[in-house]
Write an enzyme that holds these catalytic residues in place. Structure first.
Site, PDB file in Angstrom:
ATOM      1  N   LYS A  56      -9.370  32.689  -3.136  1.00 57.77           N
ATOM      2  CA  LYS A  56     -10.005  32.075  -1.971  1.00 57.77           C
ATOM      3  C   LYS A  56      -9.020  32.019  -0.816  1.00 57.77           C
ATOM      4  O   LYS A  56      -7.892  31.538  -0.974  1.00 57.77           O
ATOM      5  CB  LYS A  56     -10.362  30.629  -2.333  1.00 57.77           C
ATOM      6  CG  LYS A  56     -11.836  30.317  -2.354  1.00 57.77           C
ATOM      7  CD  LYS A  56     -11.996  28.848  -2.731  1.00 57.77           C
ATOM      8  CE  LYS A  56     -13.377  28.359  -2.499  1.00 57.77           C
ATOM      9  NZ  LYS A  56     -13.497  26.934  -2.821  1.00 57.77           N
TER      10      LYS A  56
HETATM   11  O1  G3P Z   1     -17.065  24.481  -2.491  1.00 58.30           O
HETATM   12  C1  G3P Z   1     -16.738  23.769  -1.343  1.00 58.30           C
HETATM   13  C2  G3P Z   1     -16.890  22.343  -1.609  1.00 58.30           C
HETATM   14  O2  G3P Z   1     -15.945  21.973  -2.525  1.00 58.30           O
HETATM   15  C3  G3P Z   1     -16.864  21.432  -0.462  1.00 58.30           C
HETATM   16  O3  G3P Z   1     -17.663  20.378  -0.827  1.00 58.30           O
HETATM   17  O4  G3P Z   1     -18.533  18.109  -0.782  1.00 58.30           O
HETATM   18  O5  G3P Z   1     -16.132  18.545  -0.201  1.00 58.30           O
HETATM   19  O6  G3P Z   1     -17.951  19.232   1.348  1.00 58.30           O
HETATM   20  P1  G3P Z   1     -17.551  18.996  -0.065  1.00 58.30           P
END
Ligand code: G3P
Length: 228
Positions: A82
């Protein structure tokens, strides 16, 4: 649409793998920190039980990201590297993609950014739907627009709907045509739930038990002859 888990917690991944419903895992530095393990050790462990494990570089400069990306890719054949959607991240991603390493471009929030990810030959682009919702934008609209733009342009990069916060996001991602949706373990568990499934299964089991209770007791003639 493939379902991925967005976690670095091994036990959650092992349980979902056992259910047979997931095809991959996405991690990021925040999730690794939450899991409380060494990055390399944890990614290697996860990669042994599931394919398509995204692991993120944390260097900031292109050349450092390239070195780090190569190192991460060598951890396991299931690893996808990534890189962030920054000029340095994309420049590094291009070098790595050119070496045959699968790249997931993360922190994507617009169609134009998704076009940049495609331009470097990314295997996956990750639009963060939930974080767009957080700032009063329609995250799933952006996912749908990226899918539409990629189809129009015959771009092969896979669209991975990320930052999924609830089961409705999963349905919306599927309807938007996303190739993959990655979600926390709690959201994955919610996908199973429906009150009619629960009530129906309860009734089926109750009715089965009744037929067992109603069975006549075996008579003497039905009992197998015993040897004397
Ligand atoms: O895969 C990306 C994710 O981990 C972000 O999620 O909930 O931290 O916005 P969040």
């Amino acid at each position: 649409m493939k379902l991925f888990l967005d976690t670095a917690i091994y036990e959650e991944i092992a349980e979902a793998v056992n259910w047979g419903v997931i095809d991959g895992v996405t991690t990021n530095p925040t999730l690794i920190a939450k899991a409380g393990h060494d990055h390399e050790e944890q990614v290697k462990r996860i990669s042994q039980i599931i394919g398509n494990v995204s692991a993120e570089v944390v260097s900031e400069k292109k050349d450092d990201m390239v070195v780090e990306g190569r190192r991460i890719a060598a951890w396991h054949k299931n690893v996808i590297v990534k890189v962030p959607l920054t000029p340095e991240g994309l420049a590094a991603g291009k070098v790595l993609a050119g070496e045959g390493i699968r790249i997931n471009v993360t922190l994507c929030f617009s169609v134009n950014q998704a076009l940049l990810a495609a331009a470097i030959g990314a295997y996956i682009v990750s639009p963060f739907a939930g974080r767009l919702d957080d700032i009063n934008e329609d995250g799933m609209r952006v996912v749908a627009d990226i899918v539409a733009a990629y189809r129009q342009q015959e771009i092969k990069t896979k669209v991975l709907a990320a930052s999924i916060r609830n089961p409705m996001h999963v349905t919306q991602a599927a309807l938007a045509g996303a190739d993959i949706a990655t979600m926390p373990f709690g959201v994955l568990k919610m996908l199973f739930l429906h009150p009619l499934t629960e009530a129906g299964q309860k009734k089926f089991l109750e009715d089965y038990r009744k037929t067992q209770e109603a069975k006549p007791m075996p008579t003497a003639r039905q009992e197998p002859a015993t040897k004397r």
